[in-house]
Design a protein around this motif. Sequence first.
Motif, PDB file in Angstrom:
ATOM      1  N   ASP A 192     -23.318 -26.526 117.972  1.00  0.00           N
ATOM      2  CA  ASP A 192     -23.731 -27.693 118.744  1.00  0.00           C
ATOM      3  C   ASP A 192     -22.473 -28.441 119.157  1.00  0.00           C
ATOM      4  N   VAL A 193     -22.255 -28.596 120.462  1.00  0.00           N
ATOM      5  CA  VAL A 193     -21.043 -29.272 120.955  1.00  0.00           C
ATOM      6  C   VAL A 193     -20.994 -30.733 120.513  1.00  0.00           C
ATOM      7  N   GLY A 194     -22.125 -31.299 120.150  1.00  0.00           N
ATOM      8  CA  GLY A 194     -22.159 -32.693 119.741  1.00  0.00           C
ATOM      9  C   GLY A 194     -21.904 -32.922 118.267  1.00  0.00           C
ATOM     10  N   GLN A 195     -21.740 -31.837 117.503  1.00  0.00           N
ATOM     11  CA  GLN A 195     -21.503 -31.961 116.056  1.00  0.00           C
ATOM     12  C   GLN A 195     -20.001 -32.048 115.780  1.00  0.00           C
ATOM     13  N   ASP A 196     -19.567 -33.192 115.247  1.00  0.00           N
ATOM     14  CA  ASP A 196     -18.148 -33.343 114.926  1.00  0.00           C
ATOM     15  C   ASP A 196     -17.677 -32.296 113.923  1.00  0.00           C
ATOM     16  N   SER A 197     -18.586 -31.872 113.048  1.00  0.00           N
ATOM     17  CA  SER A 197     -18.215 -30.897 112.023  1.00  0.00           C
ATOM     18  C   SER A 197     -17.862 -29.533 112.602  1.00  0.00           C
ATOM     19  N   SER A 198     -18.242 -29.297 113.861  1.00  0.00           N
ATOM     20  CA  SER A 198     -17.998 -27.984 114.472  1.00  0.00           C
ATOM     21  C   SER A 198     -16.740 -27.935 115.331  1.00  0.00           C
ATOM     22  N   LYS A 199     -16.213 -29.070 115.721  1.00  0.00           N
ATOM     23  CA  LYS A 199     -15.111 -29.085 116.696  1.00  0.00           C
ATOM     24  C   LYS A 199     -13.875 -28.351 116.195  1.00  0.00           C
ATOM     25  N   THR A 200     -13.376 -28.740 115.032  1.00  0.00           N
ATOM     26  CA  THR A 200     -12.164 -28.105 114.506  1.00  0.00           C
ATOM     27  C   THR A 200     -12.386 -26.641 114.152  1.00  0.00           C
ATOM     28  N   PRO A 201     -13.471 -26.270 113.443  1.00  0.00           N
ATOM     29  CA  PRO A 201     -13.676 -24.850 113.125  1.00  0.00           C
ATOM     30  C   PRO A 201     -13.799 -23.957 114.356  1.00  0.00           C
ATOM     31  N   ILE A 202     -14.456 -24.442 115.396  1.00  0.00           N
ATOM     32  CA  ILE A 202     -14.585 -23.626 116.610  1.00  0.00           C
ATOM     33  C   ILE A 202     -13.227 -23.454 117.279  1.00  0.00           C
ATOM     34  N   ALA A 203     -12.429 -24.521 117.321  1.00  0.00           N
ATOM     35  CA  ALA A 203     -11.069 -24.408 117.869  1.00  0.00           C
ATOM     36  C   ALA A 203     -10.242 -23.426 117.049  1.00  0.00           C
TER      37      ALA A 203
END
Length: 360
Positions: A192-203
Amino acid sequence: MKKLASLLLALTLALSLAACGGKDAPSAGVIGGADSPTAVIVASGSDAQSYSVGVCNYVDHASLNQIVDSFTARLTQLGTERGVSFNISLANCNADSAVMNQIITNDLANHADLLLGVATPVAMAMQAATEETNVPVVFAAVSDPVSAGLVDSLDAPGHNVTGTSDYLNTNAVLDLIFAADPDAQKIGLLYDVGQDSSKTPIADAKAYLDAKGVAYVERTGTNADEIMLAAQALVSDGVDAVFTPTDNTVMNAELAIYETFAAAGIPHYAGADSFALNGALLGYGVDYAALGAETAEMVFDILVGGSDPAATAVRTFDNGTATINTDICTALGLDYNDLAAKFAPYCTKIESITTAESFG
């Protein structure tokens, strides 16, 4: 006579209200029932010390529920052992920001001594709501509290906010994908692009795959229905495996998508054992029961021990446990023992699980 009757009535009402408003509480129990949006847990202990804790859970799913259950059990135990009473108000906003803010407002209006926010969005809302007060905030399961602006650093939070982090070692999960399938050529990234928890791991995942020269496809969604469509799209994309970090939106949809991946022969690797519980092939990372208990220890230290949140380091956890769903192993035509042997060099511990809605 009329005056006497009026006096007797007033006295009766006063005694009744005094009985209702007294501080004597029952020993540990739930008020409101399982279907109530808010429950109150009364941790038994001495009346000499009593504290009120307002808890808001972000969404109803296995990972976060496990944290709340473990937190409540441990804080109740500490209250009994140390002669302290905790009135724990539990509420779930189900990812609705308006409901979330109302829960927080109510807890502050009821003079909560401490707020507990389960997941990043709740912690951020609590931080904003307490900027002008001294009410301490403790968070649980915030993957990147520094990037979210909750703390200045993990060692020295600097404000009224601290807590526990479920930081995910993304490279470790991707290592497992290629340990199982060294020839994988295309990886799906589901989040989910809106989940802060996903931003760093996806990068981090993109950087890992770019360095390895492996293609990837991103599919996203902001709710369960969109995640289901994204999962179907990844099947059409022909990915060899799917990676998801500790993303609450995907976790909430896992029970609805795991059969899609299993039927297509695509293993799903994710950032928590609850994903594996709900049908992913593998969940890697934090033990959420341990995280919940550790969060309770922090809350106790702050309220009873007088610890300053600004100087209380964020607590992180070992990410070395891989949980394999044996049902999905069978569905994908994989042998559990063979897979565990391939994963062993990359993990501190390997556990098995079967598909279920919630932890037993």
